[in-house]
Design an enzyme around this catalytic site. Structure first.
Site, short mmCIF file in Angstrom:
data_model
loop_
_atom_site.label_atom_id
_atom_site.label_comp_id
_atom_site.label_asym_id
_atom_site.label_seq_id
_atom_site.Cartn_x
_atom_site.Cartn_y
_atom_site.Cartn_z
N GLU A 51 -14.90 -53.65 10.50
CA GLU A 51 -15.65 -53.63 11.66
C GLU A 51 -15.41 -54.90 12.41
OE1 GLU A 51 -18.31 -50.85 9.43
OE2 GLU A 51 -17.37 -52.87 8.99
N PHE A 113 -32.63 -47.99 3.98
CA PHE A 113 -31.31 -48.13 3.64
C PHE A 113 -30.49 -48.27 5.04
CE2 PHE A 113 -26.98 -46.01 3.48
CZ PHE A 113 -26.59 -47.07 2.05
N GLN A 114 -30.00 -49.56 4.93
CA GLN A 114 -28.96 -50.06 5.98
C GLN A 114 -29.81 -50.65 7.19
OE1 GLN A 114 -25.55 -47.66 6.34
NE2 GLN A 114 -24.69 -48.86 4.61
N LYS A 163 -31.42 -43.90 15.59
CA LYS A 163 -30.78 -42.68 15.21
C LYS A 163 -31.54 -41.60 15.99
CE LYS A 163 -29.23 -40.04 11.32
NZ LYS A 163 -27.80 -40.08 11.45
N MET A 467 -3.73 -76.63 9.25
CA MET A 467 -4.60 -77.45 9.77
C MET A 467 -5.70 -78.37 9.20
SD MET A 467 -4.70 -78.46 12.93
CE MET A 467 -4.15 -77.36 14.33
#
Length: 556
Positions: A51, A113-114, A163, A467
């Site tokens: 993602e 969940f999630q 949802k 760097m």
């Protein structure tokens, strides 16, 4: 017509002129993905490997095109994986719309969940964000998100959709045209005559432009301003490509790793005209000693940036291009022969510091790449030494042809952004990246190969986190703690394993031939170029240092 919430999401994206979205499916966006399947002939979805890659791809798309990029992720870890990319967009003022799904409205607050409060998490790094629990709010909220992302100072907006709102239905009336951003306006106060007088009295004027110049489309006005007042032009990192490299007034990038002449001239100026820049620490060094006794005229569309880090003499809030259109006619056309002589002397001092060594030095690598680039090919970088070498040594002829992460400095930005830039412009891009950053994003090679994205990857491999290691050399007396990677990764084999073409070079001549093949390839092509781990980005201003105290040699 009556549609489901998920269909409304996709139809609204199409209505807003979106042609491609980047994302990764999951349980709370399964309905949106079903709608993407139904409308796949109208809206392309690019499946990324992670993602974060979706957010960076949407960001790269936006930087290359000026249009909002769009990314989609599921709830929980899918949404949180977007956060670094959203923050990257926020710090560099890129228009982006992130769409996430969440658990059903009835489960919010139950730690299901999630479930995650992604609007709370992203509140500090978005222009605005929304949580939608009612299907009737989806279309107007998405339209508002696109308007906000593009209006004023651009930036990211997140829309989180429950949802059950995606599954519910309601009437949907499409708009005939995308929602327009809020109209911009020039500075509308009464200070312009006073500002013009200030600039007219200056004997050492200096024009300093940043990313706001590109966002405003003010490139021609900036060049005209410099011609009228006989001033040099310098840019911030985000302003690179705002002014064509063939403009004789351009000194290049200013700041910690900027061009010597650009940085020294800023320190010597008596009037800095700052255009769409933030005066962050990489530009100013110790801000308490920066520009003492120098008058600063600061023009920016975002009022919060005016006198934020450096006290300005004059603050002008307004669109940059429109404000300059009003200011320039008030200025006296003049010349400053003594200042021109000083600038010429600084250019000579800079040329004396140029790296003339033979072999695969960073300078020779960048020169070989620059010889083979055409003005229509955007260059994307990751973050690190290679980023500074590219910004210093490559030439750019048009705005939006240099794409990099400046404010957040996000390692792993490069490959996702290059994919997005290529798909946005429908053309080849070149990605300059180091082995450290490539290690963070090389999984997106799967995305590039699957979608046959024509990205040429120039991988500068020094086997270290260059760097940070460079700063350890000067600040920690050469105690290189955990910056020597000691990895045995065969990047050529890895790239071929993903299905990309790849080769490794050992000389400048081999590099030239390899770049020729890579730039002609239909899909992704990696060229690995080994460089010495002790190569430095110079000049260098130490953190907290001053513009008149630059390190120009490695033995200083």
């Amino acid at each position: 017509m009556k549609l489901s919430g998920s269909d409304i999401v996709v139809r609204t994206l199409v209505e807003q002129g979106v042609d491609v979205v980047f994302g990764y499916p999951g349980g709370t966006v399964i309905d949106i993905y079903d709608s993407l399947y139904k409308y796949s002939d109208e809206l392309r979805h690019v499946l990324v490997a992670h993602e974060q890659g979706a957010a960076h791809a949407a960001d790269g798309y936006a930087r290359a095109t000026g249009r909002p990029g769009v990314c989609i992720a599921t709830s929980g870890p899918g949404a949180t994986n977007l956060v670094t990319g959203i923050a990257t967009s926020f710090l560099d003022s890129t228009p982006l719309v992130a769409i996430t799904g969440n658990v059903p409205w009835s489960q919010i607050g139950t730690d299901s969940f999630q479930e995650i409060d992604i609007t709370g998490i992203t509140l500090p790094v978005t222009k605005h964000n929304y949580f939608i629990g009612d299907v009737r709010d989806i279309a107007p909220t998405l339209r508002e998100a696109f308007r906000l992302a593009r209006s004023g100072r651009p930036g990211p907006v997140l829309v989180d959709i429950a949802k059950d709102a995606q599954r519910a239905t309601c009437d949907f009336e499409p708009l005939e045209a995308p929602v327009e951003p809020d109209p911009v306006a020039p500075y509308e106060g009464d200070l312009l005559p006073e500002v013009a007088m200030c600039i007219n009295k200056s004997s050492r004027p200096y024009v300093y432009c940043g990313g706001g110049t590109i966002a405003s489309g003010a490139e021609e006005q900036v060049a005209r301003l410099a011609d009228v007042i006989d001033a040099p032009i310098a840019t911030s990192l985000m302003g690179v490509s705002a002014i064509s490299s063939d403009n004789p007034r351009l000194l290049g990038m200013e700041g910690m790793h900027g061009h010597y002449a650009a940085t020294k001239a800023m320190a010597a100026a008596d009037c800095i005209i700052a255009l769409g820049v933030r005066f962050n620490d990489r530009s100013t060094g110790d801000r308490h000693s920066f520009a003492q006794g120098t008058r600063i005229v600061h023009i920016d569309i975002d009022e919060s940036e005016l006198s934020k880090n450096i006290p300005d003499t004059y603050d002008l809030k307004g669109d940059l291009a429109l404000t300059l259109d009003r200011l320039i006619p008030l200025l006296e056309e003049t010349t400053h022969p003594d200042w021109d002589a000083t600038i010429a002397s600084l250019r000579e001092e800079e040329r004396a510091c140029e790296d003339a060594r033979e072999g695969l030095t960073p300078a020779n690598v960048m020169r070989e790449l620059d010889r083979r680039l055409t003005p229509d090919v955007p260059v994307v970088t990751d973050v690190g030494q290679h980023q500074m070498w590219a910004s210093q040594m490559l030439t750019f002829r048009r705005p939006r042809s240099f794409i990099t992460s400046g404010g957040l400095g996000t390692m792993g930005f490069g490959l996702g952004a290059a994919i997005g830039a290529s798909l946005g412009t429908h053309d080849r891009v070149v990605l300059v990246i180091g082995d450290g950053g490539f290690g963070m994003c090389m999984t997106e090679l799967a995305t590039a190969v699957t979608n046959r994205v024509p990205v040429t990857i120039l991988l500068l491999n020094n086997g270290v986190l260059g760097m940070v290691r460079q700063q350890q050399r000067f600040i920690c007396d050469g105690r290189y703690s955990n910056t020597d990677l000691d990895r045995r990764t065969d990047f050529v084999a890895v790239a071929r394993g993903f299905g990309a073409e790849a080769e490794r070079v050992s000389s400048v001549e081999e590099l030239g031939r390899a770049l020729g093949r890579a730039l002609a390839a239909e899909g992704p092509y990696l060229v690995e170029c080994p460089i010495d781990k002790d190569e430095l980005v110079l000049p260098m201003m130490l953190p907290g240092g001053t513009l008149d105290n630059l390190i120009t040699r490695g033995d200083e």
